[in-house]
Design a protein around this motif. Structure first.
Motif, PDB file in Angstrom:
ATOM      1  N   GLY A 222     -26.637  16.076  34.560  1.00 35.61           N
ATOM      2  CA  GLY A 222     -27.134  16.599  35.826  1.00 35.61           C
ATOM      3  C   GLY A 222     -26.380  17.846  36.241  1.00 35.61           C
ATOM      4  N   PRO A 223     -26.476  18.245  37.510  1.00 37.48           N
ATOM      5  CA  PRO A 223     -25.737  19.421  37.986  1.00 37.48           C
ATOM      6  C   PRO A 223     -24.239  19.171  37.931  1.00 37.48           C
ATOM      7  N   ARG A 224     -23.462  20.237  37.893  1.00 41.90           N
ATOM      8  CA  ARG A 224     -22.009  20.108  37.847  1.00 41.90           C
ATOM      9  C   ARG A 224     -21.511  19.357  39.073  1.00 41.90           C
ATOM     10  N   ILE A 225     -20.523  18.506  38.863  1.00 45.20           N
ATOM     11  CA  ILE A 225     -19.949  17.712  39.936  1.00 45.20           C
ATOM     12  C   ILE A 225     -18.674  18.410  40.396  1.00 45.20           C
ATOM     13  N   LEU A 226     -18.706  19.032  41.579  1.00 42.16           N
ATOM     14  CA  LEU A 226     -17.573  19.788  42.096  1.00 42.16           C
ATOM     15  C   LEU A 226     -16.975  19.054  43.294  1.00 42.16           C
ATOM     16  N   THR A 227     -15.674  18.805  43.255  1.00 47.39           N
ATOM     17  CA  THR A 227     -15.037  18.024  44.322  1.00 47.39           C
ATOM     18  C   THR A 227     -13.880  18.737  45.001  1.00 47.39           C
ATOM     19  N   TYR A 228     -13.466  19.918  44.496  1.00 44.23           N
ATOM     20  CA  TYR A 228     -12.265  20.556  45.025  1.00 44.23           C
ATOM     21  C   TYR A 228     -12.375  22.075  44.950  1.00 44.23           C
ATOM     22  N   PRO A 229     -11.863  22.791  45.985  1.00 42.87           N
ATOM     23  CA  PRO A 229     -11.466  22.283  47.311  1.00 42.87           C
ATOM     24  C   PRO A 229     -12.690  21.957  48.153  1.00 42.87           C
ATOM     25  N   SER A 230     -12.522  21.117  49.133  1.00 47.12           N
ATOM     26  CA  SER A 230     -13.674  20.556  49.838  1.00 47.12           C
ATOM     27  C   SER A 230     -14.497  21.607  50.582  1.00 47.12           C
ATOM     28  N   ARG A 231     -13.869  22.650  51.084  1.00 47.09           N
ATOM     29  CA  ARG A 231     -14.616  23.651  51.875  1.00 47.09           C
ATOM     30  C   ARG A 231     -15.508  24.519  50.997  1.00 47.09           C
ATOM     31  N   LEU A 232     -15.049  24.822  49.815  1.00 45.78           N
ATOM     32  CA  LEU A 232     -15.840  25.623  48.883  1.00 45.78           C
ATOM     33  C   LEU A 232     -15.504  25.157  47.466  1.00 45.78           C
ATOM     34  N   PRO A 233     -16.054  24.017  47.042  1.00 45.44           N
ATOM     35  CA  PRO A 233     -15.648  23.419  45.763  1.00 45.44           C
ATOM     36  C   PRO A 233     -16.008  24.280  44.560  1.00 45.44           C
TER      37      PRO A 233
ATOM     38  N   ARG B  95     -21.682  16.193  50.908  1.00 39.67           N
ATOM     39  CA  ARG B  95     -21.309  17.540  51.343  1.00 39.67           C
ATOM     40  C   ARG B  95     -21.709  17.745  52.806  1.00 39.67           C
ATOM     41  N   GLY B  96     -21.127  18.765  53.392  1.00 36.83           N
ATOM     42  CA  GLY B  96     -21.409  19.095  54.782  1.00 36.83           C
ATOM     43  C   GLY B  96     -20.122  19.361  55.534  1.00 36.83           C
ATOM     44  N   PRO B  97     -20.214  19.910  56.754  1.00 30.93           N
ATOM     45  CA  PRO B  97     -19.023  20.304  57.505  1.00 30.93           C
ATOM     46  C   PRO B  97     -18.028  19.173  57.740  1.00 30.93           C
ATOM     47  N   ILE B  98     -18.517  17.973  58.051  1.00 27.59           N
ATOM     48  CA  ILE B  98     -17.593  16.874  58.340  1.00 27.59           C
ATOM     49  C   ILE B  98     -16.814  16.477  57.102  1.00 27.59           C
ATOM     50  N   TRP B  99     -17.472  16.478  55.941  1.00 26.35           N
ATOM     51  CA  TRP B  99     -16.778  16.122  54.699  1.00 26.35           C
ATOM     52  C   TRP B  99     -15.777  17.203  54.321  1.00 26.35           C
ATOM     53  N   ALA B 100     -16.094  18.457  54.640  1.00 28.92           N
ATOM     54  CA  ALA B 100     -15.204  19.555  54.296  1.00 28.92           C
ATOM     55  C   ALA B 100     -13.916  19.544  55.106  1.00 28.92           C
ATOM     56  N   ARG B 101     -13.936  18.928  56.285  1.00 32.91           N
ATOM     57  CA  ARG B 101     -12.755  18.990  57.152  1.00 32.91           C
ATOM     58  C   ARG B 101     -11.839  17.772  57.013  1.00 32.91           C
ATOM     59  N   MET B 102     -12.311  16.668  56.433  1.00 31.35           N
ATOM     60  CA  MET B 102     -11.528  15.431  56.448  1.00 31.35           C
ATOM     61  C   MET B 102     -10.406  15.398  55.416  1.00 31.35           C
ATOM     62  N   SER B 103     -10.593  16.105  54.292  1.00 33.59           N
ATOM     63  CA  SER B 103      -9.600  16.120  53.225  1.00 33.59           C
ATOM     64  C   SER B 103      -9.796  17.393  52.422  1.00 33.59           C
ATOM     65  N   ASP B 104      -8.822  17.731  51.584  1.00 37.21           N
ATOM     66  CA  ASP B 104      -9.008  18.886  50.712  1.00 37.21           C
ATOM     67  C   ASP B 104      -9.853  18.546  49.490  1.00 37.21           C
ATOM     68  N   HIS B 105     -10.119  17.250  49.263  1.00 40.52           N
ATOM     69  CA  HIS B 105     -11.027  16.792  48.215  1.00 40.52           C
ATOM     70  C   HIS B 105     -12.301  16.250  48.843  1.00 40.52           C
ATOM     71  N   LEU B 106     -13.396  16.298  48.095  1.00 38.17           N
ATOM     72  CA  LEU B 106     -14.612  15.580  48.454  1.00 38.17           C
ATOM     73  C   LEU B 106     -14.635  14.253  47.688  1.00 38.17           C
ATOM     74  N   PRO B 107     -15.264  13.236  48.256  1.00 31.08           N
ATOM     75  CA  PRO B 107     -15.382  11.979  47.517  1.00 31.08           C
ATOM     76  C   PRO B 107     -16.404  12.091  46.391  1.00 31.08           C
ATOM     77  N   LEU B 108     -16.196  11.314  45.367  1.00 32.16           N
ATOM     78  CA  LEU B 108     -17.128  11.221  44.243  1.00 32.16           C
ATOM     79  C   LEU B 108     -17.661   9.797  44.196  1.00 32.16           C
ATOM     80  N   VAL B 109     -18.973   9.653  44.032  1.00 29.18           N
ATOM     81  CA  VAL B 109     -19.614   8.336  44.006  1.00 29.18           C
ATOM     82  C   VAL B 109     -20.447   8.213  42.736  1.00 29.18           C
ATOM     83  N   THR B 110     -20.245   7.129  41.995  1.00 29.06           N
ATOM     84  CA  THR B 110     -21.021   6.878  40.774  1.00 29.06           C
ATOM     85  C   THR B 110     -21.593   5.468  40.810  1.00 29.06           C
TER      86      THR B 110
END
Length: 252
Positions: free
Chosen positions: A198-209, A230-245
């Motif tokens: 699928g599309p590339r899975i980008l998790t870091y940094p959260s504001r602009l992975p 993704r979205g503003p709230i996810w970008a502000r909570m941590s420097d990483h985004l969560p990954l779900v599989t």
């Protein structure tokens, strides 16, 4: 378990100790993280940089939780399992696992490669519909050589502690720029969502992975879907985004 039969949803999230920002602009995000983790609706949530306690932060932030962060973040009905990796001047932090399934047992192994980075491997066995599923939470080192040696330790642990016919998940912050550890994980029989093409899975940094540092690998589990909120709230909570599989459990 998720509505689809024999499907196991796994999430991994580096929560950056529940605090974001620098200097006077530092802000407490642990309460938002609690709501976010509940929204993931995962059977297993693997967390890194989780604080058991921190005296300095508790004095600075008015609404600092009284509970250790793993217990505070666990949604209703989930069990929290935590182990310390690093002891600091003001407290301690490590890896945690949250699960809606019964916990059978846990173990922990120090995989620190040098004294400047304290790292650990958290192994939790849960019972899913009457069968054991092993989950290992990792947070690998910043240096490439350290990561190589830590994955070798991981392999030794798996070969020693986990029966080859039982399902296994390894998830966490691999600090793996370019997914170079994927070859070693594949050699262990572990597969991740790269098989979905699928599309590339980008998790870091959260504001602009721009890269993927967070991975979820499975053995005797087939990845069927993968997402990154993704979205503003996810970008502000941590420097990483969560990954779900979402994984499909193989038949016994």
């Amino acid at each position: 378990m998720n509505p689809q039969a024999n499907t196991l949803r796994v999430a991994t999230y580096n929560i950056h100790k529940g605090v974001q920002g620098i200097g006077p602009a530092r802000r407490l995000e642990i309460h938002n993280l609690g709501h976010a983790i509940e929204q993931l609706d995962a059977d297993i949530v693997c967390l890194q940089e989780v604080r058991k306690m921190n005296r300095q932060a508790a004095m600075r932030f008015r609404h600092w939780p009284e509970l250790p962060q793993a217990d505070f973040l666990a949604p209703e009905g989930y069990t929290a399992v935590y182990e310390t990796n690093a002891i600091t001047k003001h407290g301690e932090h490590g890896n945690a696992l949250l699960t809606r399934w019964p916990v059978l047992r846990k173990t922990h192994q120090d995989i620190s490669d040098h004294r400047f980075e304290q790292r650990g491997l958290l192994h939790v066995v849960i019972e899913v519909d009457g069968r054991p599923v092993h989950a290992i939470v990792v947070h690998l080192g910043l240096i490439k050589g350290s990561r190589i040696r830590q994955v070798a330790q991981l392999r030794e642990f798996v070969e020693r502690e986990i029966p080859p016919d039982e399902a296994l998940v390894v998830a966490g912050d691999f600090n793996d720029w370019g997914a170079r550890m994927r070859y070693a994980m594949n050699a262990m029989g572990m597969r991740d969502s790269s098989d979905l093409r699928g599309p590339r899975i980008l998790t870091y940094p959260s504001r602009l992975p721009v890269t993927q540092l967070d991975f979820i690998y499975g053995r005797r589990l087939a990845p069927v879907a993968c997402s990154v909120p993704r979205g503003p709230i996810w970008a502000r909570m941590s420097d990483h985004l969560p990954l779900v599989t979402d994984f499909l459990l193989s038949k016994q």
